[in-house]
Design an enzyme around this catalytic site. Structure first.
Site, PDB file in Angstrom:
ATOM      1  N   LYS A   1      99.547 -45.094 -60.534  1.00  0.00           N
ATOM      2  CA  LYS A   1      99.950 -43.974 -59.684  1.00  0.00           C
ATOM      3  C   LYS A   1     100.923 -44.433 -58.582  1.00  0.00           C
ATOM      4  CE  LYS A   1      97.431 -40.836 -61.810  1.00  0.00           C
ATOM      5  NZ  LYS A   1      96.656 -41.442 -62.918  1.00  0.00           N
TER       6      LYS A   1
HETATM    7  C1  LIG Z   1      95.341 -40.372 -63.438  1.00  0.00           C
HETATM    8  C2  LIG Z   1      94.998 -38.918 -63.497  1.00  0.00           C
HETATM    9  C3  LIG Z   1      93.698 -38.459 -63.303  1.00  0.00           C
HETATM   10  C4  LIG Z   1      92.527 -39.394 -63.202  1.00  0.00           C
HETATM   11  O1  LIG Z   1      92.604 -40.220 -62.108  1.00  0.00           O
HETATM   12  P1  LIG Z   1      91.523 -41.404 -61.987  1.00  0.00           P
HETATM   13  O2  LIG Z   1      91.701 -41.819 -60.552  1.00  0.00           O
HETATM   14  O3  LIG Z   1      91.903 -42.461 -62.949  1.00  0.00           O
HETATM   15  O4  LIG Z   1      90.194 -40.825 -62.233  1.00  0.00           O
HETATM   16  C5  LIG Z   1      93.456 -37.105 -63.283  1.00  0.00           C
HETATM   17  N1  LIG Z   1      94.453 -36.220 -63.465  1.00  0.00           N
HETATM   18  C6  LIG Z   1      95.715 -36.616 -63.682  1.00  0.00           C
HETATM   19  C7  LIG Z   1      96.771 -35.584 -63.867  1.00  0.00           C
HETATM   20  C8  LIG Z   1      96.025 -37.982 -63.721  1.00  0.00           C
HETATM   21  O5  LIG Z   1      97.277 -38.369 -63.988  1.00  0.00           O
END
Ligand SMILES: *Cc1c(COP(=O)(O)O)cnc(C)c1O
Length: 381
Positions: free
Chosen positions: A177
């Protein structure tokens, strides 16, 4: 290999981790609280709750808002599976909604209206690729129909307004992210009592934590509700504080790279469409493009990989996964499906420079030129 996403981590993060270890306190404590305050401040909100992941935060959001069995939740299929899994965690029923269009792959308001029933209780909005949905229109829709609005802000950390569109907003700090704590997430809620319920639900529903009892701020605890262990810890919070300090510079870099992609693709690969042609607030999390109809995506992916360029697809539609196909058969979302068939995600991260973007576009143009049905016009850069 030029990767689709890559975390930026270095000496500052190492020093922050060492400081936590030296402090002797590694589980949720002062640093986690400091990270909550700093992240809230950076987005202009009053407070926040740090959690173990965005998935955990979305789960807590639905639980805190009282969504459960018999309730329907409007969800996109053009998202990561976690968005929809959370609806199943609380025993509610996801109802899939199509996207607005190939140029605007955000949840369609008109299709949401069409899919709404007497049992609809909530909407899960996703800031796909970092682009924010229309705040006023979604708020009006939710208010008119008495629905809770939950924003999956996994892609949009660091920009004004992210995580504040609805009743609850949830960010992700997973490794790919815009900022990372390896695993981690953060929750905003408009209503203070909802935020405090999420805070309790994060830690087993206990009215005080280990550190509060140790430091004499609380003697015992009660458990008024069924909670979970969705806590963050001090190691992650320390990394998060360092990363947060760099987030706006990184997002600015992402914007510049995105603009370069747009002008180079227009010039050298006019048959490749780049969504979000109209300006819209964005954290520029990923770089989705649409290959020409009929272009063989696997061949393009292979040629890019052979030249050292990784690509990805965001996303295989959730309603096509076996779990969802079996539980919710017969769902058809024509625009989401066409988008998913043609989408290719190109590398985008702050370690890249202009030359990387030029190289990707050059290789993509060459790859498409080899596919007879989809020749790229224009000379390669
Ligand atoms: C990465 C992601 C998640 C999950 O995030 P985590 O922190 O790994 O649980 C949920 N929704 C979207 C759109 C994502 O890209």
């Amino acid at each position: 290999m030029l990767l689709v996403a890559e975390p930026s981590l270095g000496e500052e993060e190492k020093a922050a981790l060492a400081a936590v270890i030296d402090s002797g306190w590694i589980t949720m404590g002062d640093r986690t609280r400091a990270f909550e305050h700093a992240f809230a401040d950076a987005h202009g909100v009053g407070d926040a709750v740090a959690v173990g992941s965005c998935t955990a935060g979305l789960h807590l959001a639905l639980a805190a808002l009282g969504i459960g069995p018999g309730d329907e939740v409007l969800v996109p299929a053009a998202t990561f599976v976690a968005t929809v899994n959370c609806v199943l965690y609380v025993g509610a029923t996801p109802v899939f909604v199509d996207i607005e269009g190939l140029d605007l792959p955000l949840m369609s308001l008109s299709d949401a209206e069409a899919k709404r029933t007497e049992r609809t209780r909530a909407v899960m909005l996703v800031d796909y690729a970092g682009y924010l949905p229309d705040r006023e229109r979604w708020r009006a829709f939710a208010a008119a129909n008495g629905l809770a609005l939950i924003e999956d802000a996994a892609h949009s950390a660091g920009i004004a307004g992210a995580g504040t569109i609805g009743d609850v907003g949830v960010f992700s700090f997973y490794g790919n992210k815009n900022m990372t704590t390896a695993e981690g997430g953060m929750v905003f809620a408009r209503d203070e009592t909802v935020l405090e319920r999420i805070r309790l639900l994060r830690g087993h529903g206990m009215t005080s934590g280990t550190q509060q009892r140790l430091t004499g701020h609380a003697r015992g605890y009660d458990v008024p509700m069924l909670g979970f262990n969705h806590r963050m810890d001090e190691l992650r919070a320390a990394v998060g504080l360092v990363q947060l300090g760099k987030l706006s510079d990184w997002n600015a870099k992402r914007r510049v790279l995105t603009e370069s992609y747009r002008s180079l693709l227009e010039r050298h690969c006019p048959e490749v469409a780049m969504p979000f042609s109209a300006p819209r607030p964005s954290a520029h999390h990923i770089l989705p493009v649409l290959l020409p109809p009929g272009a063989e995506r696997e061949a393009v992916v292979d040629q890019l990989r052979a030249e050292g360029i990784q690509t990805s697809v965001h996303y295989a539609p959730v309603h096509h996964f076996t779990l969802y196909r079996e539980r919710f058969p017969g769902v058809a979302l024509p625009l989401t499906e066409e988008f998913a068939r043609r989408e290719l995600t190109l590398p985008l991260h702050p370690k890249m420079g202009e030359a990387h973007v030029e190289a990707v576009v050059r290789v993509l143009a060459r790859a498409l030129a080899r596919i007879p049905t989809a020749a790229c016009q224009g000379a390669a850069p």
